[in-house]
Design a protein around this motif. Sequence first.
Motif, PDB file in Angstrom:
ATOM      1  N   ALA A  55       0.832  -1.214   0.000  1.00  0.00           N
ATOM      2  CA  ALA A  55       0.000   0.000   0.000  1.00  0.00           C
ATOM      3  C   ALA A  55       0.862   1.258   0.000  1.00  0.00           C
ATOM      4  O   ALA A  55       0.496   2.262  -0.627  1.00  0.00           O
ATOM      5  CB  ALA A  55      -0.939  -0.002   1.198  1.00  0.00           C
ATOM      6  N   CYS A  56       1.997   1.219   0.662  1.00  0.00           N
ATOM      7  CA  CYS A  56       2.888   2.386   0.704  1.00  0.00           C
ATOM      8  C   CYS A  56       4.079   2.250  -0.248  1.00  0.00           C
ATOM      9  O   CYS A  56       4.442   3.206  -0.936  1.00  0.00           O
ATOM     10  CB  CYS A  56       3.407   2.610   2.121  1.00  0.00           C
ATOM     11  SG  CYS A  56       2.123   3.076   3.297  1.00  0.00           S
ATOM     12  N   HIS A  57       4.694   1.071  -0.275  1.00  0.00           N
ATOM     13  CA  HIS A  57       5.923   0.886  -1.047  1.00  0.00           C
ATOM     14  C   HIS A  57       5.678   0.422  -2.477  1.00  0.00           C
ATOM     15  O   HIS A  57       6.639   0.288  -3.241  1.00  0.00           O
ATOM     16  CB  HIS A  57       6.857  -0.085  -0.324  1.00  0.00           C
ATOM     17  CG  HIS A  57       7.401   0.473   0.946  1.00  0.00           C
ATOM     18  ND1 HIS A  57       8.414   1.399   0.978  1.00  0.00           N
ATOM     19  CD2 HIS A  57       7.047   0.260   2.244  1.00  0.00           C
ATOM     20  CE1 HIS A  57       8.677   1.722   2.238  1.00  0.00           C
ATOM     21  NE2 HIS A  57       7.854   1.038   3.027  1.00  0.00           N
ATOM     22  N   GLY A  58       4.412   0.188  -2.837  1.00  0.00           N
ATOM     23  CA  GLY A  58       4.070  -0.167  -4.206  1.00  0.00           C
ATOM     24  C   GLY A  58       4.067  -1.653  -4.469  1.00  0.00           C
ATOM     25  O   GLY A  58       4.897  -2.390  -3.932  1.00  0.00           O
ATOM     26  N   ALA A  59       3.135  -2.084  -5.308  1.00  0.00           N
ATOM     27  CA  ALA A  59       3.002  -3.500  -5.649  1.00  0.00           C
ATOM     28  C   ALA A  59       4.255  -4.035  -6.324  1.00  0.00           C
ATOM     29  O   ALA A  59       4.592  -5.204  -6.207  1.00  0.00           O
ATOM     30  CB  ALA A  59       1.779  -3.716  -6.533  1.00  0.00           C
ATOM     31  N   SER A  60       4.967  -3.157  -7.032  1.00  0.00           N
ATOM     32  CA  SER A  60       6.193  -3.553  -7.737  1.00  0.00           C
ATOM     33  C   SER A  60       7.442  -3.014  -7.047  1.00  0.00           C
ATOM     34  O   SER A  60       8.482  -2.874  -7.680  1.00  0.00           O
ATOM     35  CB  SER A  60       6.145  -3.059  -9.183  1.00  0.00           C
ATOM     36  OG  SER A  60       5.058  -3.632  -9.862  1.00  0.00           O
ATOM     37  N   LEU A  61       7.300  -2.690  -5.756  1.00  0.00           N
ATOM     38  CA  LEU A  61       8.403  -2.164  -4.945  1.00  0.00           C
ATOM     39  C   LEU A  61       8.879  -0.792  -5.410  1.00  0.00           C
ATOM     40  O   LEU A  61       9.983  -0.372  -5.105  1.00  0.00           O
ATOM     41  CB  LEU A  61       9.588  -3.156  -4.897  1.00  0.00           C
ATOM     42  CG  LEU A  61       9.375  -4.449  -4.150  1.00  0.00           C
ATOM     43  CD1 LEU A  61       8.689  -5.483  -4.996  1.00  0.00           C
ATOM     44  CD2 LEU A  61      10.686  -4.981  -3.654  1.00  0.00           C
ATOM     45  N   GLU A  62       8.044  -0.060  -6.132  1.00  0.00           N
ATOM     46  CA  GLU A  62       8.446   1.201  -6.759  1.00  0.00           C
ATOM     47  C   GLU A  62       8.434   2.405  -5.824  1.00  0.00           C
ATOM     48  O   GLU A  62       8.949   3.470  -6.168  1.00  0.00           O
ATOM     49  CB  GLU A  62       7.566   1.493  -7.985  1.00  0.00           C
ATOM     50  CG  GLU A  62       6.133   1.899  -7.656  1.00  0.00           C
ATOM     51  CD  GLU A  62       5.172   0.734  -7.452  1.00  0.00           C
ATOM     52  OE1 GLU A  62       3.952   1.010  -7.434  1.00  0.00           O
ATOM     53  OE2 GLU A  62       5.610  -0.423  -7.325  1.00  0.00           O
ATOM     54  N   GLY A  63       7.850   2.279  -4.649  1.00  0.00           N
ATOM     55  CA  GLY A  63       7.797   3.397  -3.716  1.00  0.00           C
ATOM     56  C   GLY A  63       6.790   4.448  -4.139  1.00  0.00           C
ATOM     57  O   GLY A  63       6.102   4.309  -5.147  1.00  0.00           O
ATOM     58  N   GLN A 134      14.481  -8.806  -1.564  1.00  0.00           N
ATOM     59  CA  GLN A 134      15.811  -9.064  -2.112  1.00  0.00           C
ATOM     60  C   GLN A 134      15.755  -9.950  -3.351  1.00  0.00           C
ATOM     61  O   GLN A 134      16.579  -9.805  -4.260  1.00  0.00           O
ATOM     62  CB  GLN A 134      16.696  -9.667  -1.028  1.00  0.00           C
ATOM     63  CG  GLN A 134      16.979  -8.683   0.077  1.00  0.00           C
ATOM     64  CD  GLN A 134      17.550  -9.320   1.329  1.00  0.00           C
ATOM     65  OE1 GLN A 134      17.838 -10.520   1.369  1.00  0.00           O
ATOM     66  NE2 GLN A 134      17.720  -8.513   2.368  1.00  0.00           N
ATOM     67  N   SER A 135      14.781 -10.834  -3.415  1.00  0.00           N
ATOM     68  CA  SER A 135      14.660 -11.725  -4.588  1.00  0.00           C
ATOM     69  C   SER A 135      14.303 -10.947  -5.849  1.00  0.00           C
ATOM     70  O   SER A 135      14.495 -11.457  -6.955  1.00  0.00           O
ATOM     71  CB  SER A 135      13.616 -12.813  -4.327  1.00  0.00           C
ATOM     72  OG  SER A 135      12.292 -12.292  -4.422  1.00  0.00           O
ATOM     73  N   GLN A 136      13.816  -9.734  -5.680  1.00  0.00           N
ATOM     74  CA  GLN A 136      13.427  -8.915  -6.827  1.00  0.00           C
ATOM     75  C   GLN A 136      14.573  -8.056  -7.357  1.00  0.00           C
ATOM     76  O   GLN A 136      14.456  -7.453  -8.427  1.00  0.00           O
ATOM     77  CB  GLN A 136      12.241  -8.006  -6.444  1.00  0.00           C
ATOM     78  CG  GLN A 136      11.037  -8.756  -5.890  1.00  0.00           C
ATOM     79  CD  GLN A 136      10.528  -9.810  -6.847  1.00  0.00           C
ATOM     80  OE1 GLN A 136      10.099  -9.498  -7.958  1.00  0.00           O
ATOM     81  NE2 GLN A 136      10.581 -11.064  -6.432  1.00  0.00           N
ATOM     82  N   TRP A 137      15.672  -7.991  -6.639  1.00  0.00           N
ATOM     83  CA  TRP A 137      16.801  -7.175  -7.070  1.00  0.00           C
ATOM     84  C   TRP A 137      17.577  -7.884  -8.184  1.00  0.00           C
ATOM     85  O   TRP A 137      17.684  -9.117  -8.201  1.00  0.00           O
ATOM     86  CB  TRP A 137      17.754  -6.921  -5.916  1.00  0.00           C
ATOM     87  CG  TRP A 137      17.178  -6.118  -4.782  1.00  0.00           C
ATOM     88  CD1 TRP A 137      16.105  -5.276  -4.822  1.00  0.00           C
ATOM     89  CD2 TRP A 137      17.645  -6.096  -3.443  1.00  0.00           C
ATOM     90  NE1 TRP A 137      15.892  -4.726  -3.589  1.00  0.00           N
ATOM     91  CE2 TRP A 137      16.815  -5.210  -2.721  1.00  0.00           C
ATOM     92  CE3 TRP A 137      18.687  -6.727  -2.778  1.00  0.00           C
ATOM     93  CZ2 TRP A 137      17.007  -4.948  -1.372  1.00  0.00           C
ATOM     94  CZ3 TRP A 137      18.872  -6.468  -1.429  1.00  0.00           C
ATOM     95  CH2 TRP A 137      18.042  -5.585  -0.736  1.00  0.00           C
TER      96      TRP A 137
END
Length: 156
Positions: A55-63, A134-137
Amino acid sequence: MKLTRIFVGIAAAIVLVAFITLFTDVGRELVGSSNSNDARQVELGAQIYRDNCAACHGASLEGQPDWQTRRADGRLPAPPHDETGHTWHHADEVLFRIVKDGVAAIVPGYDSDMPAYADVLTDEEIRAVLAFIQSQWPPRIRARHDDMNLQIRESR
């Protein structure tokens, strides 16, 4: 001028966190760590991330947009957790402590919208969220982060 102050502030925070990580007992009680190669841990972390963080950091970790620019209330928007953010600049122990106890546990007096999750998530669930992130990096970022964690562990 304003942008320079923001970068100086972020740099100072990073140096402070690095100092705390290297020269204090922060996180030494941590048993185990996140493992972005553990499919079970990553899958659990993905669900917990969706339920508690996206909700805050984004579904795709986009911030959130303009995450490096303070809002009118003086707080920074939620940063991305992908390679464009600064999450990977912090050791696992620091990330764990921020999620569990809040940013102010690492940077005293820091005012943030990031809540502490100690009463919401177990230690295992926190490590799972970190494993998912971390798995998304990309591999080069994961390798740099792994090297940092190894250097910290070896320095003890």
